[in-house]
Scaffold this motif. Sequence first.
Motif, short mmCIF file in Angstrom:
data_model
loop_
_atom_site.label_atom_id
_atom_site.label_comp_id
_atom_site.label_asym_id
_atom_site.label_seq_id
_atom_site.Cartn_x
_atom_site.Cartn_y
_atom_site.Cartn_z
N TYR A 35 21.61 -92.81 -34.56
CA TYR A 35 21.47 -91.76 -33.54
C TYR A 35 20.28 -90.87 -33.85
CZ TYR A 35 22.71 -87.69 -30.66
OH TYR A 35 22.69 -86.65 -29.75
N TYR B 15 17.23 -92.69 -32.95
CA TYR B 15 17.10 -92.72 -31.49
C TYR B 15 16.48 -91.42 -30.98
CZ TYR B 15 18.83 -91.63 -26.78
OH TYR B 15 18.93 -91.21 -25.48
N SER C 272 12.93 -90.72 -29.14
CA SER C 272 12.89 -89.99 -27.88
C SER C 272 11.84 -88.89 -27.91
CB SER C 272 14.27 -89.37 -27.59
OG SER C 272 15.26 -90.36 -27.45
N SER D 139 17.62 -87.24 -23.65
CA SER D 139 18.69 -88.23 -23.81
C SER D 139 19.53 -88.37 -22.54
CB SER D 139 19.58 -87.83 -24.99
OG SER D 139 20.53 -88.84 -25.25
N ASN E 63 14.86 -97.61 -25.64
CA ASN E 63 15.24 -96.81 -26.81
C ASN E 63 16.73 -96.45 -26.76
OD1 ASN E 63 14.87 -95.18 -29.18
ND2 ASN E 63 14.74 -93.37 -27.86
N GLN E 64 17.18 -96.06 -25.59
CA GLN E 64 18.60 -95.73 -25.44
C GLN E 64 19.49 -96.95 -25.70
OE1 GLN E 64 20.42 -94.90 -21.48
NE2 GLN E 64 20.95 -92.93 -22.37
N GLU F 190 18.81 -99.57 -27.56
CA GLU F 190 18.79 -99.94 -28.97
C GLU F 190 19.80 -99.13 -29.76
OE1 GLU F 190 17.23 -102.40 -30.73
OE2 GLU F 190 16.87 -103.12 -28.70
N PHE F 191 20.01 -97.87 -29.35
CA PHE F 191 21.03 -97.09 -30.03
C PHE F 191 22.43 -97.45 -29.54
CE2 PHE F 191 23.88 -93.40 -29.58
CZ PHE F 191 24.30 -93.35 -30.91
#
Length: 675
Positions: free
Chosen positions: A205, A208, A212, A315, A328-329, A331-332
């Motif tokens: 997190y 992430y 971001s 986010s 990116n979101q 991948e988390f």
Amino acid sequence: MVQIGRRRWIAVVATGVTLTMGVASCSSTDATDVAFDTSELDSAISPCDNLYGFVNGTWLAETTIPDDESSYGVFNQLRDKSLDTQRGIAENAVGDLGSEDENSDRSKIGALYESAMDEKSIDDAGFTPLAPELARVDAIASSADVAKFLTEDAADGGSIMFSLTAGADFQDATKQIGFVTPTGISLPSKDYYLDPQYAPILDAYRNYLSKSLELIGADDAQAAEAVELEKALAEASLSPEDARDPATQYNLVSVDEANATTPAFDWRPFFAAQGVTADQGFSLADTPYFTRVNELLGRAPVDQWKSYLRTQVVSRSAERLSKPFRDNQFEFEKQISGSTAQKPRWKTAVADVNSAMGDAMGELYVGEAFDPAAKEHAQQLVHQVLDALKVRIENVDWMSPETKQKALDKWSELVPKIGYPDTWRDWSGLQIARDDYFGNLAAADKFNHAYDLAKIGKPSDRTEWAMTPQTVNAYYNPSDNTINFPAAILQAPFFDPNADDALNLGGIGSVIGHEATHGFDDQGSQFDGKGNNVNWWTPTDREQFASRTQKLVDQFDAYTPIPGRPDIHVNGNLTLGENIADLGGVNASYDALQAALDSDPGAAEEKIDGYTPSQRFFLNYARIWREKTRDEAMITQLDSDPHAPSDLRVNGVVPNVPGFGQSFGCPPGSPLVIW
């Protein structure tokens, strides 16, 4: 939510009319049925040992979870069917743009869907749509500015740190008040910030958030500061288990009393900015959380607050931004879900339509996909199951006459709602453009927030739905004592108008009983028939209830559903309400089947594909919970979800139902027979 639950809770007075439906009869003692394919049964498994495996073992062995799913089963299959229908509705609406009134709900759905499908424009925009919000964060120079930002963000429909929604007053369910609830942490529960076993997720997190920040050109080192602030909020947050207690969800205060709890945050401008008066008071529950917010406004450096707010702004909008943000979101999130691919764009677009104009899509969905005859048939099943539930209440041998009468009074006021609302929402005030995806969703956020807050200070509306008709789910609302069954769940295998009652009662009947039983579980039993949070139990009866339900807690605490992970258990207290509802639902629906069989001599022994009606009841009950789940998603569920794993909603329930062992002739000592 792809599991039977009850996030919100609605009602007309139950009629008490008994409608008995005859069990489908057969021309021979062993007919063939197409509603349940017995060739799927795993003959290597005994139903007395493992009913879930007997019914679903073959399917589980042959099924692969789709790459874009964290789990897959009956709910997913029906959801996909609903999504396909909605996709067709949206695409047809796009095709007709320009040829019909642009202010019609259908045209707005078409314009919104078209903008959501325009990935090139979305990607070309990068994070430009966030520029105004990020500029407001950059301008913050004091803790007072932080409070001002939170207030202004809430006025736009945002919910950083906490949210304001309308709901029935726990002490007077006839009126709507404001509820302010915590929203400051992003991970599934406080454990993810504090328990060492989740350290890899917390690291992911943090990474992430770093990415971001990097994507918006900010210092990625700010991510660590943001996570530390979230961690401080998590320390003061309720666990999912504690949050199930109604006492933690309601705390009526005046504005002055709220300001005394948070001297650093003034609630008057917060309400004024959203056009709401709080003269009658509002609920500010989970006070330790708000005390912590106040402390952080006083002691956390302004730059740390700005880091937190930047990460939150980015986010929450990641899915609405360009591909690097979406990637990116994902991948988390795959660390939590286990899925290995993102959903196709059209599913995201349909989800956007549902979040923005769900009821409008629902009206079109009902017109295209819901047979009115199904509503009437389902209503008959509802009355069968409710009548059986009443008999069970009347026959409880440990409850005093005083409490039993209160329970029957509540039963008499329980109201079922089937399919869809009687009236549809007016969407004329929402403006949608064909070429402004981010703006469309922002406008819908603000429009829907204002729609909700407009209820504050007004009488509660028991006809309102908290789920759209196209949702494959059902729920009970303790605040108005209603059970609600959207159109999309009224299809096979839950409900099949051409199937025998045994299948339908094992399917949708058990769901009906589940939702009705929620009115009497450890949470619902704290509300009366009108939806007020009052104690209608004698002290002795309440102690008896707690003692008996503790046995269910202990039973589920012992389950370790992930092979090779004996350290990970089901939380019996967290799942207690759903486990009570599952057990009560099966019992009531099974009783309804037996009542119907008693009215038709010989029907109980008539077989279809070699199985009696009582056996078919349990076969279909096991089938509706057919599901395959990734380990990552299972770990998340066990920590934060009040529902037990699907296999235990079968194998953890039927041992407590004497009719199961009797139906299959299970010998004493069988794993699923404890009676």
